[in-house]
Motif scaffolding. Structure first.
Motif, mmCIF file in Angstrom:
data_model
loop_
_atom_site.group_PDB
_atom_site.id
_atom_site.type_symbol
_atom_site.label_atom_id
_atom_site.label_comp_id
_atom_site.label_asym_id
_atom_site.label_seq_id
_atom_site.Cartn_x
_atom_site.Cartn_y
_atom_site.Cartn_z
ATOM 1 N N ASP A 196 -7.851 39.011 -10.919
ATOM 2 C CA ASP A 196 -7.655 38.235 -9.732
ATOM 3 C C ASP A 196 -6.483 38.740 -9.040
ATOM 4 N N ARG B 236 -10.645 44.794 -7.161
ATOM 5 C CA ARG B 236 -11.059 43.501 -7.207
ATOM 6 C C ARG B 236 -12.379 43.377 -8.052
ATOM 7 N N GLN C 50 -4.384 40.302 -6.091
ATOM 8 C CA GLN C 50 -3.870 39.719 -4.731
ATOM 9 C C GLN C 50 -3.650 40.921 -4.120
ATOM 10 N N PRO D 136 -12.615 41.969 -11.946
ATOM 11 C CA PRO D 136 -12.659 40.246 -11.496
ATOM 12 C C PRO D 136 -11.954 39.223 -12.340
ATOM 13 N N THR E 214 -19.453 41.614 -2.457
ATOM 14 C CA THR E 214 -18.833 42.737 -2.969
ATOM 15 C C THR E 214 -19.738 44.032 -3.006
ATOM 16 N N TRP F 112 -7.395 48.417 -14.304
ATOM 17 C CA TRP F 112 -6.408 47.816 -13.605
ATOM 18 C C TRP F 112 -4.885 48.216 -14.450
ATOM 19 N N HIS G 230 -10.312 46.523 -2.453
ATOM 20 C CA HIS G 230 -11.633 45.983 -2.727
ATOM 21 C C HIS G 230 -12.363 46.653 -4.042
#
Length: 330
Positions: free
Chosen positions: A189, A182, A191, A186, A291, A40, A179
């Motif tokens: 979080d 995420r 959004q 995990p 998921t 991320w 998706h």
């Protein structure tokens, strides 16, 4: 007569090399934890945002990486249909031998050139780009990359190796990428609105989607590049299998084309433990209810995610950046 020494030796070496690479892969996956992955957070590499797990040292090494003349690449922006296309290509390069294909997970059959999941934490692990050098020379290597064209190893372009590139409607890319992010991060979080801001600005892993698309779109007529559209693949999977087969220099009877097509439907890939990355991801993340790496694989899913203003923002980028090059989306 005429058989080289390497020709005699390689049939003996190949199974051991494949076993060793498989053992290394499984051993590494077994020790990874969710907090080890850095998919991320990003950093800037020569003007492109890259995940932290795409290590700067790897990117530097790629500039001098040996590329073989018979290498084959599947290149896409993230979540544009990579896993689907690589499985089609893998089946073709195995001459439709699905029994052999199903003995090895797709993530082991098709190495992810630049990605080293957990690489910022586990510096002792051999990097993917170095391990591909151990792969046998008796058959083409199929290599996956999400890197924009200008960051691929220079020898990819110098040797004009075959590249299959897939373009997908950026709105659906955004929904799928959200998706995926995420699932793979995990603990962050993530959004939707925060994700969309990063996606729209290009401050996300693998950078600006429109620049990624354009680089290959403008080279779509070069003989060593086969450009596919995700939406066309959904409309005519069998036709796609035939097109890619011809591009890779393969000619199969109808029953082989049919078998590859059936193997590569979304439904069959999702339930096949050798084609669905969920099997590997769950070893790291544990079971995450609701998921899946292979979530829907449909056209138009973005309609349930994008607000009117967000859809309009992507439309504006398409009009400004892509339309002048005659690249449009429905």
């Amino acid at each position: 007569m005429g058989q080289t020494v390497s020709g005699y030796i390689e049939p003996w070496i190949r199974p051991w090399a494949e076993y060793y690479l498989s053992w290394k892969f499984e051993r590494y996956i077994a020790k990874l934890k969710p907090e080890d992955l850095k998919t991320w957070e990003v950093y800037d590499y020569e003007g492109v945002a890259l995940n932290l797990d795409v290590l700067p040292s790897t990117m530097d090494d790629l500039k001098t990486l040996e590329i073989r003349h018979d290498d084959v690449f599947i290149v896409t922006y993230a979540k544009a249909g990579t896993t689907w296309t690589q499985e089609i290509m893998s089946c073709i390069l195995h001459d439709g031998d699905l029994e052999t294909v199903n003995k090895t997970h797709t993530m082991r059959r098709v190495p992810f050139l630049e990605m080293n999941f957990g690489g910022t934490v586990h510096s002792d692990y051999t990097r993917t780009h170095k391990m591909i050098g151990w792969m046998p020379r008796s058959s083409p290597r199929l290599i996956k990359s999400h890197l924009p064209g200008q960051l691929l190893p220079p020898q990819v372009w110098e040797k004009k190796v075959k590249i299959v590139y897939v373009i997908r409607n950026p709105k659906d890319v955004a929904a799928s990428y959200f998706h995926h992010s995420r699932m793979m991060s995990p603990l962050n979080d993530i959004q939707w609105d925060d994700f969309f801001e990063k996606f729209h600005s290009g401050n996300i892993g693998f950078g600006k989607w429109w620049e990624h698309f354009l680089y290959f779109w403008e080279r779509r007529n070069e003989e060593h590049i086969c450009l596919l559209r995700f939406e066309d693949m959904k409309k005519d999977l069998r036709g796609t299998v035939k097109k890619v087969s011809e591009f890779l220099g393969k000619s199969f009877p109808d029953d082989v084309i049919d078998a590859i097509t059936d193997h590569c439907t979304f439904a069959n890939m999702k339930k096949n433990p050798m084609t669905n990355p969920d099997v590997v991801i769950e070893n790291i993340m544990g079971k995450q209810e609701g998921t899946s790496f292979m979530r829907k694989g449909v056209v138009g899913d973005s309609k349930t995610h994008l607000s009117e203003s967000q859809a309009a923002a992507i439309d504006a980028v398409c009009k400004e950046k892509l339309a002048p090059a005659s690249l449009t989306f429905d």
